[in-house]
Design a protein around this motif. Structure first.
Motif, PDB file in Angstrom:
ATOM      1  N   ALA A  31       0.845  -1.193   0.000  1.00 32.30           N
ATOM      2  CA  ALA A  31       0.000   0.000   0.000  1.00 32.30           C
ATOM      3  C   ALA A  31       0.883   1.246   0.000  1.00 32.30           C
ATOM      4  O   ALA A  31       1.901   1.294   0.693  1.00 32.30           O
ATOM      5  CB  ALA A  31      -0.913  -0.004   1.225  1.00 32.30           C
ATOM      6  N   PRO A  32       0.533   2.235  -0.790  1.00 34.43           N
ATOM      7  CA  PRO A  32       1.366   3.446  -0.854  1.00 34.43           C
ATOM      8  C   PRO A  32       1.335   4.201   0.462  1.00 34.43           C
ATOM      9  O   PRO A  32       0.360   4.143   1.216  1.00 34.43           O
ATOM     10  CB  PRO A  32       0.726   4.258  -1.985  1.00 34.43           C
ATOM     11  CG  PRO A  32      -0.682   3.773  -2.033  1.00 34.43           C
ATOM     12  CD  PRO A  32      -0.653   2.321  -1.671  1.00 34.43           C
ATOM     13  N   GLN A  33       2.406   4.907   0.727  1.00 34.30           N
ATOM     14  CA  GLN A  33       2.482   5.723   1.923  1.00 34.30           C
ATOM     15  C   GLN A  33       1.582   6.952   1.782  1.00 34.30           C
ATOM     16  O   GLN A  33       1.355   7.436   0.676  1.00 34.30           O
ATOM     17  CB  GLN A  33       3.923   6.173   2.169  1.00 34.30           C
ATOM     18  CG  GLN A  33       4.882   5.025   2.468  1.00 34.30           C
ATOM     19  CD  GLN A  33       4.536   4.333   3.774  1.00 34.30           C
ATOM     20  OE1 GLN A  33       4.108   4.975   4.731  1.00 34.30           O
ATOM     21  NE2 GLN A  33       4.727   3.028   3.809  1.00 34.30           N
ATOM     22  N   PRO A  34       1.033   7.442   2.884  1.00 34.18           N
ATOM     23  CA  PRO A  34       0.194   8.640   2.785  1.00 34.18           C
ATOM     24  C   PRO A  34       1.015   9.837   2.342  1.00 34.18           C
ATOM     25  O   PRO A  34       2.246   9.853   2.503  1.00 34.18           O
ATOM     26  CB  PRO A  34      -0.327   8.813   4.220  1.00 34.18           C
ATOM     27  CG  PRO A  34       0.671   8.098   5.078  1.00 34.18           C
ATOM     28  CD  PRO A  34       1.164   6.943   4.260  1.00 34.18           C
ATOM     29  N   PRO A  35       0.387  10.810   1.763  1.00 36.06           N
ATOM     30  CA  PRO A  35       1.128  11.990   1.286  1.00 36.06           C
ATOM     31  C   PRO A  35       1.764  12.732   2.456  1.00 36.06           C
ATOM     32  O   PRO A  35       1.236  12.716   3.574  1.00 36.06           O
ATOM     33  CB  PRO A  35       0.057  12.832   0.599  1.00 36.06           C
ATOM     34  CG  PRO A  35      -1.223  12.409   1.231  1.00 36.06           C
ATOM     35  CD  PRO A  35      -1.064  10.950   1.530  1.00 36.06           C
ATOM     36  N   PRO A  36       2.905  13.368   2.242  1.00 30.19           N
ATOM     37  CA  PRO A  36       3.562  14.108   3.328  1.00 30.19           C
ATOM     38  C   PRO A  36       2.729  15.310   3.742  1.00 30.19           C
ATOM     39  O   PRO A  36       1.951  15.849   2.944  1.00 30.19           O
ATOM     40  CB  PRO A  36       4.891  14.540   2.699  1.00 30.19           C
ATOM     41  CG  PRO A  36       4.622  14.572   1.224  1.00 30.19           C
ATOM     42  CD  PRO A  36       3.634  13.470   0.970  1.00 30.19           C
ATOM     43  N   PRO A  37       2.842  15.743   4.985  1.00 29.29           N
ATOM     44  CA  PRO A  37       2.081  16.910   5.424  1.00 29.29           C
ATOM     45  C   PRO A  37       2.526  18.166   4.700  1.00 29.29           C
ATOM     46  O   PRO A  37       3.690  18.304   4.299  1.00 29.29           O
ATOM     47  CB  PRO A  37       2.396  16.988   6.933  1.00 29.29           C
ATOM     48  CG  PRO A  37       3.706  16.270   7.080  1.00 29.29           C
ATOM     49  CD  PRO A  37       3.694  15.179   6.056  1.00 29.29           C
TER      50      PRO A  37
END
Length: 219
Positions: A31-37
């Motif tokens: 699963a892809p990592q969440p987008p950076p803040p």
């Protein structure tokens, strides 16, 4: 959807991005990592914000004139705003009836807009209190539910104890626990005496023979 300088914070459209989080992908680590803040500015609902802005920004920082003092009673100010909105709305209706083309119509609309912004701001300042109150109510409900479960468990436990005590009292005084499922002590001792010498030389075979003799004696 929050955007940073006109660029979407997600590498894919949300409808496709969510589909990548299947159970198999999560289990296998695909699963892809969440987008950076976001670290700069972003736009939301057509308004631009900074990532380090406070959650509830002062009215002055948003370019609005403050209509109430710095120290105020929320309840009193909300009532005053509500009354002012009603009065300005009636004035606007009267103006539209008597002089629809009057430039004062725009002024009344701006006044109503400012009053609604202030009311919305005062209501938002209650959000932290609302969150704490909601959490308090949830915890009280959970405490009540767990107390009821513990009380029901205590009642069932008392019933089980009463049933056990009642069953024990109903047993006859000369009740004995002798049963065919229990090995007779005399038979076991006799088998040990008869096969005591042979068990030292052939422990496995003699133990099997002894158990067979015990089973035969139980029948």
């Amino acid at each position: 959807m929050a955007e940073s300088q006109g660029v979407s914070a997600f590498p894919l459209p949300p409808s496709q991005y969510v589909k990548l989080y299947t159970d198999d992908n999560v289990k296998r680590g695909r699963a892809p990592q969440p987008p950076p803040p976001l670290t700069d500015t972003y736009t939301m609902f057509g308004a631009q914000f900074n990532s380090d802005d406070t959650i509830i920004r002062p009215l002055e920082s948003q370019g609005f004139k403050r209509l109430h003092p710095q120290n105020y009673d929320h309840k009193r100010e909300l009532k005053k705003l509500n009354h002012s909105i009603l009065v300005n709305f009636l004035d606007l209706v009267d103006l539209l009836i008597k002089s629809p083309d009057s430039p004062k119509r725009t002024e009344k609309l701006e006044d109503l807009n400012l009053l609604f912004i202030h009311m919305h701001h005062l209501i938002n300042e209650f959000r932290p209190h609302q969150a704490r109150e909601t959490l308090r109510v949830m915890m009280e409900r959970q405490k009540k539910e767990r107390g009821e479960i513990a009380e029901r468990f205590e009642k069932h436990l008392e019933k089980v104890k009463e049933l056990i005590q009642s069953s024990l009292r109903s047993l006859p005084d000369d009740f004995s626990f002798d049963s065919k499922a229990l090995v007779k002590t005399e038979l076991l001792q006799a088998s040990r005496q008869q096969n005591g010498i042979a068990m030292e030389t052939e422990p496995c075979d003699q133990l099997d023979r002894m158990m067979c003799d015990i089973v035969d004696g139980m029948n």
